[in-house]
Design an enzyme around this catalytic site. Structure first.
Site, PDB file in Angstrom:
ATOM      1  N   HIS A  68       0.873  -1.169   0.000  1.00 37.27           N
ATOM      2  CA  HIS A  68       0.000   0.000   0.000  1.00 37.27           C
ATOM      3  C   HIS A  68       0.914   1.223   0.000  1.00 37.27           C
ATOM      4  O   HIS A  68       1.696   1.429   0.929  1.00 37.27           O
ATOM      5  CB  HIS A  68      -0.916  -0.011   1.228  1.00 37.27           C
ATOM      6  CG  HIS A  68      -1.954  -1.086   1.167  1.00 37.27           C
ATOM      7  ND1 HIS A  68      -2.377  -1.783   2.281  1.00 37.27           N
ATOM      8  CD2 HIS A  68      -2.650  -1.599   0.116  1.00 37.27           C
ATOM      9  CE1 HIS A  68      -3.299  -2.669   1.911  1.00 37.27           C
ATOM     10  NE2 HIS A  68      -3.470  -2.576   0.602  1.00 37.27           N
ATOM     11  N   GLU A  71       1.663   3.448   3.028  1.00 30.88           N
ATOM     12  CA  GLU A  71       2.153   2.809   4.254  1.00 30.88           C
ATOM     13  C   GLU A  71       3.664   2.665   4.105  1.00 30.88           C
ATOM     14  O   GLU A  71       4.165   1.677   3.580  1.00 30.88           O
ATOM     15  CB  GLU A  71       1.434   1.478   4.472  1.00 30.88           C
ATOM     16  CG  GLU A  71      -0.069   1.683   4.665  1.00 30.88           C
ATOM     17  CD  GLU A  71      -0.892   0.391   4.639  1.00 30.88           C
ATOM     18  OE1 GLU A  71      -0.301  -0.703   4.696  1.00 30.88           O
ATOM     19  OE2 GLU A  71      -2.128   0.494   4.549  1.00 30.88           O
ATOM     20  N   HIS A 177       3.121  -3.793   6.251  1.00 31.89           N
ATOM     21  CA  HIS A 177       2.083  -2.774   6.080  1.00 31.89           C
ATOM     22  C   HIS A 177       2.147  -1.765   7.233  1.00 31.89           C
ATOM     23  O   HIS A 177       2.969  -1.878   8.133  1.00 31.89           O
ATOM     24  CB  HIS A 177       0.698  -3.439   6.057  1.00 31.89           C
ATOM     25  CG  HIS A 177       0.438  -4.247   4.827  1.00 31.89           C
ATOM     26  ND1 HIS A 177      -0.425  -3.851   3.832  1.00 31.89           N
ATOM     27  CD2 HIS A 177       0.954  -5.436   4.413  1.00 31.89           C
ATOM     28  CE1 HIS A 177      -0.442  -4.759   2.871  1.00 31.89           C
ATOM     29  NE2 HIS A 177       0.388  -5.734   3.197  1.00 31.89           N
ATOM     30  N   GLU A 269       1.971  -5.641  10.351  1.00 36.06           N
ATOM     31  CA  GLU A 269       1.586  -4.231  10.507  1.00 36.06           C
ATOM     32  C   GLU A 269       2.593  -3.611  11.466  1.00 36.06           C
ATOM     33  O   GLU A 269       2.692  -4.025  12.624  1.00 36.06           O
ATOM     34  CB  GLU A 269       0.168  -4.133  11.082  1.00 36.06           C
ATOM     35  CG  GLU A 269      -0.904  -4.788  10.234  1.00 36.06           C
ATOM     36  CD  GLU A 269      -1.409  -3.905   9.095  1.00 36.06           C
ATOM     37  OE1 GLU A 269      -1.034  -2.713   9.072  1.00 36.06           O
ATOM     38  OE2 GLU A 269      -2.165  -4.404   8.249  1.00 36.06           O
TER      39      GLU A 269
END
Length: 378
Positions: A68, A71, A177, A269
């Protein structure tokens, strides 16, 4: 690491990778997987003692960042990791051993087009998240349960990464991410004919939990059982979660890896704010550095070996199957294979089969601290 704590746009990232490749030609290879929608290269730096070729018996590992485009912490900590591995290769014997025994591929940005549209300081927005066609790449991979509009048509970046996955015998992988702080493992969505809540476990659920814990436990805060981000209602036990249990995603990359290749991939993440100020990057590197290294080391666990015929000729694409587990891995072109499994007291019953050969079953004990080696002669 030799990498400044600044945000690197495409040209700066490319320049840095080219510089490292020039400075360390004996242990690096810089290559492009192909071109994005806007004609930028999907760049990968390979780090290995014999870059450019698969060494028989040596496992292959990959990290993918910035899928993404907004990110961005993943992109920066992977550039730091590259610098750290290269700068300390000769001085640090453990790092040298890791690089010499592993073929490491690092793609700092899978979505360089999106990155160029993203805005520094935008912590929760979506500007730059998608590729240049406006498609979320982590919803664009073929899904095991159903095709949705996000999975079709496949985007150039998706097709390139699928081809890359198919053309290398990757054993272990992670994609990074931003937006939370957790290690997420397959499956990412539910069978439409089954339940729609709780975990959606893969056949290797205990292994995936262990892989996710390796990262979360080595990260300085991910495992602390606190809300991952300020004001966040989510709380992840030990800093890990099954993907679907958190929220269901169709067309995700980690499930595609598991279902269509030998690679076990998790989704990490690594930051609450998606595009934080450059002044925060050193702290992100400090928190993630031990976890990034610990996770690569997990590639050297489980079992590995060779499948060959009775003349010693390697057998490619033999299926290696554990009793009670429906997920097979396949041998590579040199007949070599790797099967990540958890150590246990009881041996594993391992069956190997290939077209035109009689199958063979062996009992294999798996050690704690190193991969168990086994040869299958069909």
């Amino acid at each position: 690491t030799g990498v400044p704590f600044v945000h690197h746009n495409y040209e700066a990232m490319k320049g840095l990778l080219e510089k490292f490749n020039k400075e360390y030609p004996d242990i690096t290879r810089l290559y492009s997987v192909g071109k994005t929608v806007e004609n930028r290269d999907l760049l990968v730096l390979e780090i290995s003692d014999k870059p450019g070729k698969h060494e028989k018996g040596e496992p292959e590992f990959k990290y993918i960042g910035n899928m993404h485009g907004n990110e961005v912490v993943s992109r920066e900590i992977l550039l730091q990791l590259i610098g750290y591995l290269l700068k300390n290769y000769q001085e640090n014997s453990e790092l040298k051993k890791l690089v010499d025994s592993t073929r490491i591929h690092i793609m700092p940005s899978m979505n360089p087009d999106g990155y160029e549209k993203a805005v520094m300081g935008d912590c929760q927005g979506v500007t730059g998240r998608a590729n240049a066609n406006g498609i979320d790449l982590n919803r664009n991979f073929p899904d095991q349960f159903a095709e949705r509009k996000e999975n079709n048509p496949l985007q150039p970046e998706t097709k390139l990464v699928m081809s890359w996955i198919k053309s290398n015998p990757f054993v272990l992988s992670a994609n990074l991410h931003g937006g939370s702080l957790v290690a997420n493992y397959p499956f990412d969505d539910y069978d439409p004919n089954g339940k729609r809540s709780g975990d959606s476990p893969s056949p290797d659920d205990p292994l995936f939990k262990s892989l996710a814990r390796t990262y979360a436990d080595a990260h300085k805060t991910m495992h602390l059982n606190k809300p991952p981000c300020p004001g966040d209602p989510d709380q992840f036990d030990g800093g890990i979660t099954n993907g679907a249990h958190w929220y269901s995603v169709s067309g995700g990359m980690q499930d595609y890896n598991y279902l269509h290749s030998n690679a076990f991939e998790i989704t990490l993440e690594v930051s609450c704010c998606k595009f934080p100020a450059a002044s925060t990057l050193s702290d992100f590197w400090d928190k993630n550095k031990p976890a990034l290294l610990s996770y690569i080391n997990r590639v050297h666990t489980g079992m590995k070996g060779v499948v060959q015929d009775n003349m010693g000729k390697p057998i490619k694409d033999a299926r290696i199957i554990l009793e009670g587990n429906s997920h097979a891995v396949k041998s590579a072109a040199d007949g070599d294979f790797w099967r990540l499994v958890l150590p246990r007291n009881k041996p594993y019953s391992v069956r190997v089969e290939a077209p035109g050969y009689n199958y063979l079953t062996k009992e294999v004990r798996v050690a704690e601290d190193r991969p168990t080696e086994v040869t299958f002669t069909l």
